[in-house]
Design a protein around this motif. Structure first.
Motif, mmCIF file in Angstrom:
data_model
loop_
_atom_site.group_PDB
_atom_site.id
_atom_site.type_symbol
_atom_site.label_atom_id
_atom_site.label_comp_id
_atom_site.label_asym_id
_atom_site.label_seq_id
_atom_site.Cartn_x
_atom_site.Cartn_y
_atom_site.Cartn_z
ATOM 1 N N VAL A 170 46.114 34.540 31.790
ATOM 2 C CA VAL A 170 45.868 35.297 30.570
ATOM 3 C C VAL A 170 47.176 35.840 29.992
ATOM 4 O O VAL A 170 47.452 35.719 28.791
ATOM 5 N N MET A 171 48.012 36.433 30.848
ATOM 6 C CA MET A 171 49.246 37.048 30.369
ATOM 7 C C MET A 171 50.220 36.016 29.824
ATOM 8 O O MET A 171 50.899 36.249 28.818
ATOM 9 N N ARG A 172 50.283 34.852 30.479
ATOM 10 C CA ARG A 172 51.211 33.816 30.011
ATOM 11 C C ARG A 172 50.758 33.205 28.695
ATOM 12 O O ARG A 172 51.567 32.847 27.849
ATOM 13 N N THR A 173 49.451 33.044 28.530
ATOM 14 C CA THR A 173 48.953 32.345 27.339
ATOM 15 C C THR A 173 48.719 33.270 26.149
ATOM 16 O O THR A 173 48.641 32.787 25.012
ATOM 17 N N THR A 174 48.609 34.570 26.403
ATOM 18 C CA THR A 174 48.311 35.497 25.303
ATOM 19 C C THR A 174 49.410 36.517 25.062
ATOM 20 O O THR A 174 49.455 37.128 23.987
ATOM 21 N N GLY A 175 50.289 36.736 26.071
ATOM 22 C CA GLY A 175 51.323 37.748 25.927
ATOM 23 C C GLY A 175 50.814 39.166 26.122
ATOM 24 O O GLY A 175 51.542 40.133 25.840
ATOM 25 N N LEU A 176 49.581 39.332 26.601
ATOM 26 C CA LEU A 176 49.030 40.668 26.817
ATOM 27 C C LEU A 176 49.672 41.334 28.030
ATOM 28 O O LEU A 176 50.121 40.659 28.961
ATOM 29 N N ASP A 177 49.709 42.668 28.032
ATOM 30 C CA ASP A 177 50.231 43.389 29.190
ATOM 31 C C ASP A 177 49.133 43.503 30.247
ATOM 32 O O ASP A 177 47.990 43.075 30.046
ATOM 33 N N ARG A 178 49.484 44.115 31.382
ATOM 34 C CA ARG A 178 48.536 44.171 32.494
ATOM 35 C C ARG A 178 47.294 44.987 32.154
ATOM 36 O O ARG A 178 46.168 44.606 32.515
ATOM 37 N N ALA A 179 47.471 46.103 31.473
ATOM 38 C CA ALA A 179 46.325 46.966 31.161
ATOM 39 C C ALA A 179 45.330 46.247 30.249
ATOM 40 O O ALA A 179 44.116 46.280 30.476
ATOM 41 N N THR A 180 45.843 45.591 29.214
ATOM 42 C CA THR A 180 44.961 44.885 28.279
ATOM 43 C C THR A 180 44.323 43.674 28.955
ATOM 44 O O THR A 180 43.152 43.362 28.723
ATOM 45 N N THR A 181 45.107 43.006 29.797
ATOM 46 C CA THR A 181 44.566 41.873 30.549
ATOM 47 C C THR A 181 43.440 42.322 31.463
ATOM 48 O O THR A 181 42.410 41.654 31.584
ATOM 49 N N ALA A 182 43.635 43.469 32.119
ATOM 50 C CA ALA A 182 42.600 43.996 33.011
ATOM 51 C C ALA A 182 41.311 44.251 32.240
ATOM 52 O O ALA A 182 40.212 43.921 32.705
ATOM 53 N N ALA A 183 41.433 44.833 31.049
ATOM 54 C CA ALA A 183 40.248 45.104 30.240
ATOM 55 C C ALA A 183 39.563 43.798 29.848
ATOM 56 O O ALA A 183 38.330 43.708 29.836
ATOM 57 N N ARG A 184 40.358 42.787 29.559
ATOM 58 C CA ARG A 184 39.788 41.500 29.155
ATOM 59 C C ARG A 184 39.062 40.830 30.318
ATOM 60 O O ARG A 184 38.039 40.168 30.113
ATOM 61 N N LEU A 185 39.571 41.023 31.525
ATOM 62 C CA LEU A 185 38.949 40.425 32.708
ATOM 63 C C LEU A 185 37.834 41.293 33.274
ATOM 64 O O LEU A 185 37.137 40.875 34.206
ATOM 65 N N ALA A 223 46.582 42.866 43.341
ATOM 66 C CA ALA A 223 46.538 41.410 43.504
ATOM 67 C C ALA A 223 47.930 40.798 43.384
ATOM 68 O O ALA A 223 48.300 39.901 44.148
ATOM 69 N N PHE A 224 48.722 41.307 42.443
ATOM 70 C CA PHE A 224 50.083 40.796 42.275
ATOM 71 C C PHE A 224 50.963 41.162 43.474
ATOM 72 O O PHE A 224 51.854 40.389 43.848
ATOM 73 N N ARG A 225 50.747 42.348 44.054
ATOM 74 C CA ARG A 225 51.536 42.719 45.240
ATOM 75 C C ARG A 225 51.211 41.809 46.420
ATOM 76 O O ARG A 225 52.108 41.427 47.176
ATOM 77 N N GLU A 226 49.933 41.450 46.569
ATOM 78 C CA GLU A 226 49.545 40.579 47.672
ATOM 79 C C GLU A 226 49.972 39.134 47.424
ATOM 80 O O GLU A 226 50.220 38.385 48.372
ATOM 81 N N HIS A 227 50.059 38.754 46.151
ATOM 82 C CA HIS A 227 50.397 37.368 45.801
ATOM 83 C C HIS A 227 51.496 37.376 44.742
ATOM 84 O O HIS A 227 51.254 37.065 43.564
ATOM 85 N N PRO A 228 52.702 37.730 45.155
ATOM 86 C CA PRO A 228 53.803 37.879 44.194
ATOM 87 C C PRO A 228 54.167 36.594 43.460
ATOM 88 O O PRO A 228 54.818 36.639 42.417
ATOM 89 N N GLU A 229 53.733 35.427 43.991
ATOM 90 C CA GLU A 229 54.054 34.169 43.304
ATOM 91 C C GLU A 229 53.378 34.079 41.949
ATOM 92 O O GLU A 229 53.778 33.264 41.105
ATOM 93 N N TYR A 230 52.348 34.917 41.721
ATOM 94 C CA TYR A 230 51.654 34.909 40.435
ATOM 95 C C TYR A 230 52.040 36.101 39.552
ATOM 96 O O TYR A 230 51.632 36.185 38.393
ATOM 97 N N ALA A 231 52.798 37.053 40.116
ATOM 98 C CA ALA A 231 53.116 38.281 39.383
ATOM 99 C C ALA A 231 53.911 37.948 38.131
ATOM 100 O O ALA A 231 54.797 37.091 38.128
ATOM 101 N N ILE A 232 53.611 38.654 37.060
ATOM 102 C CA ILE A 232 54.271 38.400 35.786
ATOM 103 C C ILE A 232 54.311 39.690 34.975
ATOM 104 O O ILE A 232 53.425 40.549 35.095
ATOM 105 N N GLU A 233 55.344 39.824 34.169
ATOM 106 C CA GLU A 233 55.452 40.944 33.226
ATOM 107 C C GLU A 233 55.658 40.345 31.845
ATOM 108 O O GLU A 233 56.201 39.248 31.698
ATOM 109 N N VAL A 234 55.222 41.070 30.837
ATOM 110 C CA VAL A 234 55.434 40.605 29.469
ATOM 111 C C VAL A 234 56.218 41.651 28.713
ATOM 112 O O VAL A 234 56.222 42.833 29.080
ATOM 113 N N ALA A 235 56.882 41.192 27.667
ATOM 114 C CA ALA A 235 57.674 42.129 26.874
ATOM 115 C C ALA A 235 56.762 43.129 26.175
ATOM 116 O O ALA A 235 55.661 42.793 25.719
ATOM 117 N N ALA A 236 57.205 44.350 26.093
ATOM 118 C CA ALA A 236 56.404 45.386 25.435
ATOM 119 C C ALA A 236 56.291 45.100 23.955
ATOM 120 O O ALA A 236 57.177 44.523 23.348
#
Length: 286
Positions: A248-263, A273-286
């Motif tokens: 979601v974050m890669r394809t939409t550019g949403l931040d974690r909070a908005t992504t969480a609401a969408r999911l 989840a990102f701490r347990e699986h850092p290979e998927y962790a991602i941040e987006v520009a504000a």
């Protein structure tokens, strides 16, 4: 596919919704559109999930006359062999009811197979690799699989490795593996001289790589050859969430909070989840 990497699950079909409980808005909408279309077709008397199997059976017999086996026809059509076997009586002398209908999409794929397209060559290795891995997960070491299939001691391992690297597989090899899979999936390695220690090593090897066993594919033979179907065998909820959030974050550019609401989950759950699986962790520009 030997194991999941940083790529998220496949979200372009109904599979993620129906098989894995995916509830991304786009996937929910896709499922609802399919459901509404199905209900409308049923009300209009136009719903035909199954069609007459006789044209498919006759087409397969025609292909067989041209030396195209049932296994090869299934592989060329991209359907599971289990979808075609019930259209014929078994050759082992046993009797069983012959199916008179077949799924419409299976019929369309089979009828599209022509003798002209059946020239020797290479094909997608996905199903071949999955069959080998499933047998390993059942306790069959690759060397013993190779022996059972008439291959060299290391050839089966080479097939799996080359498939992981994106190389096509020779069609005749794929058909040999498919035949061997049907024969070995209901047999025990111990009946063929494989020690319990070696059986355990093979199973542990498969478990560490999340290779689904034959029982997993028993109800999914229609997608075992499909490179777009990604088995989520052995995955835990947090890893699936990490993958979905990454997608979601890669394809939409949403931040974690908005992504969480969408999911429909909390931001803290994504953080965990990102701490347990850092290979998927991602941040987006504000």
């Amino acid at each position: 596919m030997t194991r999941r990497t940083g790529e998220p699950p496949h979200h372009n079909t109904l599979t993620c919704y129906t098989n894995y409980g995916c509830r991304l808005p786009d996937c929910v909408e896709r499922y609802r559109a399919w459901r509404d279309g199905r209900e409308a077709a049923i009300k209009a008397g136009e719903w035909q999930p199954h069609v007459d199997a006789e044209p498919v059976r006759q087409h397969l017999l025609m292909l067989a006359e041209r030396k195209i086996t049932l296994h090869r026809a299934a592989a060329m059509a991209g359907v599971g062999l289990s979808s075609l076997h019930p259209l014929f009586q078994p050759q082992n002398g046993r009797r069983r009811p012959v199916r008179h209908t077949v799924r419409a999409e299976v019929a369309a794929k089979v009828l599209a197979v022509t003798p002209d397209a059946a020239t020797p060559g290479r094909m997608d290795p996905t199903g071949t690799a999955r069959r080998i891995k499933a047998l390993v997960a059942d306790g069959w070491p690759m060397r013993h699989i190779g022996y059972q299939l008439g291959f060299g001691a290391t050839y089966v391992h080479q097939i799996v490795q080359r498939a992981a690297d994106g190389h096509l597989v020779v069609t005749s090899t794929a058909l040999t593996v498919a035949d061997g899979y049907e024969r070995l999936k209901d047999q025990q390695p111990s009946e063929h001289g494989v020690s319990q220690r070696v059986i355990n090593l093979a199973r542990n090897h498969a478990t560490s790589r999340r290779w689904p066993p034959t029982r997993y594919w028993a109800d999914r033979m229609d997608v075992i050859d499909d490179p777009h179907f990604e088995p989520m065998y052995g995955l835990k909820r947090r890893e699936i969430v990490a993958q979905d959030a990454n997608w979601v974050m890669r394809t939409t550019g949403l931040d974690r909070a908005t992504t969480a609401a969408r999911l429909g989950i909390s931001k803290a759950y994504i953080d965990h989840a990102f701490r347990e699986h850092p290979e998927y962790a991602i941040e987006v520009a504000a």
